[in-house]
Motif scaffolding. Structure first.
Motif, PDB file in Angstrom:
ATOM      1  N   LEU A 181       0.804  -1.223   0.000  1.00 22.66           N
ATOM      2  CA  LEU A 181       0.000   0.000   0.000  1.00 22.66           C
ATOM      3  C   LEU A 181       0.841   1.278   0.000  1.00 22.66           C
ATOM      4  O   LEU A 181       0.288   2.386  -0.063  1.00 22.66           O
ATOM      5  CB  LEU A 181      -0.929   0.022   1.216  1.00 22.66           C
ATOM      6  CG  LEU A 181      -2.165  -0.880   1.147  1.00 22.66           C
ATOM      7  CD1 LEU A 181      -2.920  -0.848   2.457  1.00 22.66           C
ATOM      8  CD2 LEU A 181      -3.088  -0.472   0.000  1.00 22.66           C
ATOM      9  N   ARG A 182       2.163   1.135   0.073  1.00 16.96           N
ATOM     10  CA  ARG A 182       2.988   2.336   0.186  1.00 16.96           C
ATOM     11  C   ARG A 182       2.786   3.308  -0.978  1.00 16.96           C
ATOM     12  O   ARG A 182       2.668   4.531  -0.750  1.00 16.96           O
ATOM     13  CB  ARG A 182       4.457   1.955   0.320  1.00 16.96           C
ATOM     14  CG  ARG A 182       5.318   3.138   0.737  1.00 16.96           C
ATOM     15  CD  ARG A 182       6.758   2.757   0.939  1.00 16.96           C
ATOM     16  NE  ARG A 182       7.516   3.851   1.531  1.00 16.96           N
ATOM     17  CZ  ARG A 182       8.833   3.855   1.689  1.00 16.96           C
ATOM     18  NH1 ARG A 182       9.540   2.797   1.319  1.00 16.96           N
ATOM     19  NH2 ARG A 182       9.437   4.892   2.229  1.00 16.96           N
ATOM     20  N   PRO A 183       2.738   2.850  -2.245  1.00 14.47           N
ATOM     21  CA  PRO A 183       2.512   3.823  -3.324  1.00 14.47           C
ATOM     22  C   PRO A 183       1.195   4.574  -3.183  1.00 14.47           C
ATOM     23  O   PRO A 183       1.149   5.805  -3.357  1.00 14.47           O
ATOM     24  CB  PRO A 183       2.529   2.943  -4.588  1.00 14.47           C
ATOM     25  CG  PRO A 183       3.372   1.762  -4.205  1.00 14.47           C
ATOM     26  CD  PRO A 183       3.044   1.496  -2.778  1.00 14.47           C
ATOM     27  N   LEU A 184       0.126   3.882  -2.853  1.00 15.13           N
ATOM     28  CA  LEU A 184      -1.171   4.528  -2.729  1.00 15.13           C
ATOM     29  C   LEU A 184      -1.188   5.504  -1.556  1.00 15.13           C
ATOM     30  O   LEU A 184      -1.673   6.639  -1.678  1.00 15.13           O
ATOM     31  CB  LEU A 184      -2.265   3.475  -2.580  1.00 15.13           C
ATOM     32  CG  LEU A 184      -3.722   3.975  -2.604  1.00 15.13           C
ATOM     33  CD1 LEU A 184      -4.644   2.924  -3.202  1.00 15.13           C
ATOM     34  CD2 LEU A 184      -4.208   4.342  -1.211  1.00 15.13           C
ATOM     35  N   LEU A 185      -0.641   5.080  -0.421  1.00 15.52           N
ATOM     36  CA  LEU A 185      -0.686   5.942   0.762  1.00 15.52           C
ATOM     37  C   LEU A 185       0.251   7.138   0.636  1.00 15.52           C
ATOM     38  O   LEU A 185      -0.057   8.219   1.147  1.00 15.52           O
ATOM     39  CB  LEU A 185      -0.359   5.128   2.010  1.00 15.52           C
ATOM     40  CG  LEU A 185      -1.442   4.112   2.406  1.00 15.52           C
ATOM     41  CD1 LEU A 185      -0.980   3.264   3.573  1.00 15.52           C
ATOM     42  CD2 LEU A 185      -2.748   4.812   2.742  1.00 15.52           C
TER      43      LEU A 185
END
Length: 430
Positions: A299-303
Motif C-alpha cells: 500500500l505504500r505507493p497509494l498511501l
C-alpha cells in the motif's frame, strides 16, 4: 454499557443483502429461503460435514429445513450459532431449541409468521431499527431495485456501493463483453468515473474492492493503455491483471478525492478455492479461503500519493490476523486517511472481535476504526450480528474499566462510538 447501546439504530455500511427483497416487499415464501439458502456461513459448515449442497440449494424447502435442523448442533460455539439463536428467539419468538425433532413445528411457526404483514421485508427493516443499509453492487449494475425503492415513497434508506471488481479482471474471458464499445484506456477510466457518479447520485457513499493482495502501483499511461488493448484482444495474462489492478486501485483513490466516495479494500481471499463447487453451484457457496496478506509495502505507493490528504478515507479489512498489530494498526495510527474495518468473515466472531480490539487499540485507538458492519447476505441476521458486536465491545471496554485503564464515563462514550458514531463518520452517512 451494553444496555446503553443495544437500542441504538443499526447503521450497516457494508453488506450483501439483495435490494430486490426491499424493492418488491413481498412475503418471504419459507424459512429455508430466508435463513438457510442465502447464508454461505451456514452452507459451508453443513457442506463441510457431508450435507450435499445440491440438496440444500434445490430440495423442497421443508427438506432443506429438516436437514438444517438435524445438523444444528454443528453451530454450537460458532458465531453462526449465536446469530441463529438470536434470530430464532428475538425475530421469530421461537422458544424451543431447533433439532430434528422440533424442525417441522418450528418451520410451521415461522412460515405462518412470514405470511403476516409485520414480517414483510420493509416491516422487518423498520423493526430492526435500521437507519441505513448499504448493498454491494457491480459497477455495471443498472440499480433498478434501488430506483424502485426510491420511487415507491418508502422512507427506508437503502443505498448502493460501487464494486468494480469484474472490470479489473482483464484476464477473464468475460472481460471484453463487460467493457463493450470502450476502445481505449482513458475512455475506460472515464466510464468508471461516470458509473461512480451515478452510484453517488443513487445515494452511494463508498466503493469496495475485493483483491487477493492489496498491491498498488502507478503505471505510465502508455503501459496502462497497452494492458487495456491486450485485454480487449483476449491476450491479458494473470500478471497483466495483477499490474492493471494495482494501477486501477491508484485510479480509484484518485477519483475518491474528486467524488468523496470512501474506498474500502477487502484483500486476502482466494476466491472459489473449491473448483468443483464453483463449477456446479457458482460463487458465494463458502469456498473462499484466506491467504497471508502484506499491507505495508503493497500500500505504500497509494498511501504516499493520497494517504495524507484529508479528503480521502481508506477502510482496510483483513483475513490475516497476524497483520493487526504488525501492519494495520501502525498504518492507521500514522496515515490520516486510514481506518480499520471490523473483524471480517472468519474473524467476525466473539473471540475474533476480542483479538481485534486487543491488538489494534493500543497503537491506533478505537477512533481509527470504522465501527461495525455486518457483511451479510442473510437479512434477518443483521440485528443478531450488531447485537453480538455491541455485547463484545461492551465486554472489552468493561475489562479496561475493571483494570483501571479507562474510567466508566469514557467507556460509555467509547461504546456509543463503536456501536453508532464511528461508522457514520467513517462512511459519511450524515
Amino acid at each position: 454499557m451494553y444496555d446503553e447501546t443495544r437500542q441504538l439504530p443499526i447503521v450497516s455500511p457494508h453488506g450483501h443483502v439483495d435490494p430486490r427483497i426491499l424493492a418488491e416487499n413481498t412475503p418471504v415464501p419459507n424459512p429455508a429461503s430466508l435463513i438457510v439458502q442465502p447464508d454461505h456461513y451456514i452452507l459451508r459448515l453443513l457442506y463441510a460435514n457431508g450435507v450435499p449442497l445440491e440438496t440444500l440449494l434445490n430440495a423442497e424447502p421443508r427438506r432443506v429445513w429438516q436437514l438444517f435442523a438435524e445438523h444444528y448442533y454443528l453451530f454450537r460455539g460458532t458465531p453462526s450459532g449465536a446469530w441463529l439463536d438470536y434470530e430464532l428467539f428475538e425475530v421469530f419468538g421461537i422458544r424451543d431449541s431447533l433439532s430434528g425433532e422440533t424442525a417441522a413445528r418450528i418451520y410451521n411457526e415461522i412460515e405462518e409468521k412470514l405470511a403476516a404483514p409485520e414480517f414483510r421485508p420493509r416491516a422487518l427493516f423498520e423493526r430492526f431499527n435500521i437507519e441505513v443499509l448499504a448493498t454491494t453492487d457491480a459497477a455495471t449494475d443498472r440499480l433498478e431495485h434501488h430506483c424502485a425503492i426510491r420511487e415507491s415513497g418508502w422512507k427506508g434508506r437503502v443505498i448502493p456501493t460501487f464494486r468494480p471488481d469484474a472490470l479489473f479482471k482483464i484476464a477473464s474471458p468475460e472481460w471484453p463483453a463487460l467493457v463493450g464499445d470502450v476502445r481505449d484506456y482513458s475512455s475506460f477510466v472515464r466510464m468508471l468515473a461516470e458509473r461512480r457518479a451515478y452510484f453517488k447520485q443513487m445515494g452511494a457513499t463508498a466503493t469496495d474492492h475485493g483483491v487477493v493482495e492489496p498491491y498498488t502501483a502507478l503505471l505510465p499511461e502508455e503501459e496502462a493503455e497497452r494492458l487495456f488493448q491486450s485485454a480487449r484482444q483476449g491476450k491479458a495474462t494473470p500478471e497483466d491483471e495483477r499490474r492493471f489492478t494495482a494501477h486501477l486501485l491508484m485510479e480509484m483513490a484518485r477519483l475518491s478525492l474528486a467524488d468523496g466516495l470512501v474506498m474500502q479494500i477487502h484483500p486476502g481471499a482466494l476466491r472459489d478455492h473449491n473448483t468443483e463447487v464453483f463449477e456446479r453451484f457458482g460463487p458465494h457457496m463458502g469456498g473462499d479461503i484466506p491467504v497471508a496478506t502484506e499491507f505495508t509495502r503493497n500500500l505504500r505507493p497509494l498511501l504516499n500519493a493520497y494517504g495524507n490528504d484529508p479528503r480521502f478515507t481508506l477502510v482496510l479489512f483483513t483475513l490475516d490476523e497476524s497483520t493487526y498489530s504488525r501492519e494495520l494498526a501502525p498504518l492507521a495510527g500514522h496515515y490520516p486517511a486510514v481506518r480499520l474495518g471490523p473483524p471480517w468473515w472468519f474473524h467476525d466472531s466473539m473471540e475474533g472481535m476480542r483479538r481485534f480490539r486487543e491488538r489494534t487499540t493500543e497503537t491506533a485507538s478505537i477512533y481509527k476504526t470504522a465501527g461495525f458492519n455486518d457483511d451479510t447476505r442473510a437479512f434477518c441476521s443483521i440485528p443478531a450480528r450488531h447485537d453480538l458486536a455491541r455485547r463484545m465491545d461492551a465486554n472489552y471496554l468493561g475489562g479496561l474499566v475493571a483494570r483501571h485503564v479507562i474510567d466508566a464515563s469514557d467507556a460509555r462514550s467509547m461504546a456509543r462510538e463503536l456501536a453508532y458514531e464511528l461508522v457514520k463518520k467513517t462512511y459519511r452517512l450524515t
